[in-house]
Design a protein around this motif. Structure first.
Motif, PDB file in Angstrom:
ATOM      1  N   THR A 145       0.883  -1.174   0.000  1.00 18.54           N
ATOM      2  CA  THR A 145       0.000   0.000   0.000  1.00 18.54           C
ATOM      3  C   THR A 145       0.921   1.225   0.000  1.00 18.54           C
ATOM      4  O   THR A 145       2.108   1.089   0.284  1.00 18.54           O
ATOM      5  CB  THR A 145      -0.854   0.057   1.290  1.00 18.54           C
ATOM      6  N   THR A 194       3.278   3.748   0.960  1.00 21.94           N
ATOM      7  CA  THR A 194       4.097   3.739   2.180  1.00 21.94           C
ATOM      8  C   THR A 194       5.159   4.826   2.104  1.00 21.94           C
ATOM      9  O   THR A 194       5.776   5.014   1.065  1.00 21.94           O
ATOM     10  CB  THR A 194       4.796   2.363   2.332  1.00 21.94           C
ATOM     11  N   GLN A 253       3.919  10.775   9.915  1.00 22.56           N
ATOM     12  CA  GLN A 253       2.615  10.101  10.045  1.00 22.56           C
ATOM     13  C   GLN A 253       1.496  11.108  10.318  1.00 22.56           C
ATOM     14  O   GLN A 253       0.394  10.977   9.786  1.00 22.56           O
ATOM     15  CB  GLN A 253       2.688   9.051  11.155  1.00 22.56           C
ATOM     16  N   ARG A 278      -1.333   7.336   4.730  1.00 19.84           N
ATOM     17  CA  ARG A 278      -0.263   6.466   4.239  1.00 19.84           C
ATOM     18  C   ARG A 278       0.300   5.656   5.398  1.00 19.84           C
ATOM     19  O   ARG A 278       0.224   6.045   6.553  1.00 19.84           O
ATOM     20  CB  ARG A 278       0.876   7.298   3.638  1.00 19.84           C
ATOM     21  N   LYS A 279       0.870   4.499   5.054  1.00 18.49           N
ATOM     22  CA  LYS A 279       1.642   3.760   6.045  1.00 18.49           C
ATOM     23  C   LYS A 279       2.996   4.446   6.170  1.00 18.49           C
ATOM     24  O   LYS A 279       3.552   4.927   5.167  1.00 18.49           O
ATOM     25  CB  LYS A 279       1.858   2.315   5.590  1.00 18.49           C
ATOM     26  N   THR A 338       5.464   1.842  11.812  1.00 20.96           N
ATOM     27  CA  THR A 338       6.241   0.615  12.038  1.00 20.96           C
ATOM     28  C   THR A 338       7.710   1.015  12.126  1.00 20.96           C
ATOM     29  O   THR A 338       8.255   1.600  11.188  1.00 20.96           O
ATOM     30  CB  THR A 338       6.031  -0.375  10.877  1.00 20.96           C
ATOM     31  N   ARG A 349       4.677  -6.725   7.155  1.00 21.40           N
ATOM     32  CA  ARG A 349       3.272  -6.580   6.732  1.00 21.40           C
ATOM     33  C   ARG A 349       2.336  -6.620   7.929  1.00 21.40           C
ATOM     34  O   ARG A 349       1.409  -5.824   8.044  1.00 21.40           O
ATOM     35  CB  ARG A 349       2.924  -7.732   5.786  1.00 21.40           C
ATOM     36  N   MET A 403       2.627  -3.458   9.942  1.00 21.78           N
ATOM     37  CA  MET A 403       1.996  -2.329   9.240  1.00 21.78           C
ATOM     38  C   MET A 403       0.475  -2.412   9.306  1.00 21.78           C
ATOM     39  O   MET A 403      -0.211  -1.394   9.227  1.00 21.78           O
ATOM     40  CB  MET A 403       2.453  -2.285   7.776  1.00 21.78           C
TER      41      MET A 403
END
Ligand SMILES: Cc1ncc(C[n+]2csc(CCOP(=O)(O)OP(=O)(O)O)c2C)c(N)n1
Ligand SMILES: [Mg+2]
Length: 558
Positions: A388, A390, A434, A440-441, A469, A535, A538
């Motif tokens: 996705t 990121t 963030q 967004r990740k 993360t 993953r 996240m």
């Protein structure tokens, strides 16, 4: 709007400049500001437990929004704690507005506790550094601070506000914000620049952070494709300056003159856009620019143009507006024949790049079996988890080359680094990124050593529910310094002793560290498990720390 107190002026300006957050750590001299936050200010406090963390978070936010971020520090000791990251913000050309409380002016003569000359402390790293002299000046000073930070070249500014002024009533009106268009273009040079680029046999583009700051990445792609130029990033570029999977992308310039020179030697014309030209790290007696290459430099900051190396043509102006003007001129000058020839050249570069990428994949596969895994393979496995949109915040130190090689970032504002080099930036910067990019990740890739400069920033992630993360690449210490000692080949090598380089006895328990600050964590032992672990982290919906042990066998840098 008369009868505005000092603190009213502070918040009036912050609000009208669009500040959504105040990054801060409190102290007595700033209490009126924190008292005001108990009311409806329209500004959310992002609490940092150490000032370095507050500044880096503001830097991440400012970079990701491309707008000023407001951070408040606590008088002399707080400013001192924040200085390393103010220095980083200067290198990042990041519009961070730093304010700090000063002692009560009625007792400054008595040399009160916590007071010092805050302007002198900050001025060498800030575009403007000032102590407010009258309570009624806070509005103008704050307005100026935001304006200066956000005028090209962007950068940090500092404002000291005495404690007593914040609570004094004044009859002043706060000046309204101004709308300023900085999109300047050096019109006369455009035609010549376009001609030189189109006549070049081997043009090269050096893309600097200013391209990202100006929101001009896609314009630069169009220009590179139109003139058939390979693109390199400026030395340790701190932003996503060109799509990292584009056939014309050739990675970053190394921080050593001989390395830069060997890249430039392959070109006859180099267009340097919004890049500092060229800051070395390791001393090398040769200059970075060979005689055979003509430099065309675009920068909004006249100081940067021809600063160290002469240019054939300097274009002072906004990186975005100038690249767009240049692109229009290139298209106007291009004949159909030339366009077809240049498209062939681009195809050739693309094939060479595809070959290099395939070679890298084979190396990753081999190194994935190592125990612990190499940083190169670990970074490739981390990047494989990004399905996705990121954004990556990179304080991985030795592994930054691997991070940059592995990433396939395409979106502007999706990669952040700190070419200032002051450690203790990455995790807090990821908090700011963030906040700026809630959809967004965000993944911070950080060294074990880097993490230990700002462990309390994990608390800020947890406290403000920021689902970053954090991947800690753990090689048990200061690997980059060990490999430099190896290169020096003196006593450390002779006695096989590495003073100050190991984080051991005890080693840091990163999972307990994360847990102490309210962040869940996991340790990933095997290379083959990294992608799925990233993953999962996240997708966890909150902050998560992954500790990834990586190979620490000392090898020469390269
Ligand atoms: C504030 C600050 N202090 C010290 C340094 C010197 N320094 C540069 S790299 C480094 C080691 C970083 O260790 P780590 O994050 O684990 O990365 P590695 O070297 O292992 O790749 C140190 C201490 C620095 N750059 N900044
Ligand atoms: Mg390390």
């Amino acid at each position: 709007m008369a009868h505005r107190s000092g603190r009213d002026q502070f918040f009036d300006v912050a609000r009208s400049e669009g500040a959504r957050y105040l990054f801060a750590n409190p102290g007595t001299t700033e209490l009126p500001i924190f008292d005001e936050l108990a009311d409806e200010t329209g500004i959310e406090l992002i609490l940092a437990l150490q000032e370095a963390t507050a500044v880096a978070a503001a830097d991440g936010y400012a970079q990701a929004t491309r707008r000023p971020a407001l951070v408040n520090l606590h008088i002399a000791p707080g400013v001192a704690n924040g200085l390393g990251n103010i220095f980083n913000a200067m290198w990042n050309r990041s519009p961070v507005v730093v304010t700090a409380g000063q002692q009560n002016t009625n007792q400054l003569i008595q040399e009160p506790m916590l007071a010092a000359d805050l302007v002198r402390m900050t001025e060498q790293f800030c575009k403007w550094s000032y102590e407010v002299e009258r309570p009624e000046d806070i509005g103008i000073a704050m307005r100026r601070a935001f304006k200066v930070a956000a005028s090209p070249p962007h950068g940090p500014v500092f404002l000291s506000i005495p404690w007593n002024y914040l609570d004094e009533q004044t009859d002043t009106d706060v000046p309204p914000p101004s709308s300023i268009d900085h999109g300047t273009v050096a019109v006369d040079g455009i035609e010549q620049a376009a001609r030189r680029l189109l006549d070049a046999k081997q043009p090269l583009i050096v893309a600097g952070d200013e391209v990202a700051r100006a929101g001009a990445v896609n314009d630069l792609v169009a220009l590179a494709e139109a003139v058939g130029a390979r693109v390199v990033g400026e030395v340790l570029h701190s932003r996503m300056v060109f799509p990292m999977d584009h056939p014309l992308w050739s990675g970053m310039l190394p921080p050593v003159n001989a390395g830069i020179r060997s890249v430039l030697e392959q070109a006859d014309v180099a267009l340097v856009v919004g890049a500092v030209m060229f800051p070395p790290f390791f001393y090398n007696p040769v200059g970075a620019v060979p005689p055979n290459v003509d430099i065309i430099q675009i920068d909004p900051d006249p100081y940067q143009i021809a600063k160290t190396y002469p240019v054939a043509l300097g274009l002072r102006g906004d990186a975005g507006a100038t690249v767009r003007a240049l692109l229009a001129e290139v298209r106007a000058q291009l004949s159909d024949d030339r366009r077809a020839a240049l498209a062939e050249r681009v195809k050739g570069y693309g094939e060479a790049r595809a070959g290099a990428v395939a070679g890298m994949k084979a190396a990753v596969e081999a190194q994935m079996q190592m125990d612990p895994v190499s940083s190169f393979a670990a970074c490739a496995a981390i990047a494989d988890a990004f399905d996705t949109p990121t954004s990556v915040v990179d304080e991985s130190v030795t592994a930054t080359a691997a991070v940059r090689a592995a990433l396939r970032q395409r979106d502007p504002d999706s990669y952040f680094f700190f070419k200032g080099g002051g450690l203790g930036w990455g995790i807090p910067a990821s908090a700011g990124v963030q906040l700026a990019q809630p959809d967004r990740k965000v993944v911070a890739i950080v060294g074990d050593g880097a993490t230990c400069y700002v462990p309390q920033s994990l608390w800020t992630l947890a406290h403000h529910d920021l689902p970053v993360t954090v991947v800690v690449l753990n090689n048990g210490g200061y690997y980059i310094l060990k490999s430099q000692l190896l290169g020096m080949n003196q006593k450390a090598v002779k006695f096989d002793k590495w003073p100050g380089m190991d984080i051991a006895d005890p080693s840091v328990d990163f999972m307990s560290l994360a847990s102490a600050f309210g962040v869940p964590s996991e340790r990933v032992e095997k290379g083959s498990e990294i992608t799925s672990a990233v993953r999962k982290a996240m997708g966890s919906g909150g902050p998560f720390l992954l500790e990834v042990p990586i190979d620490g066998t000392i090898k020469p840098m390269g």
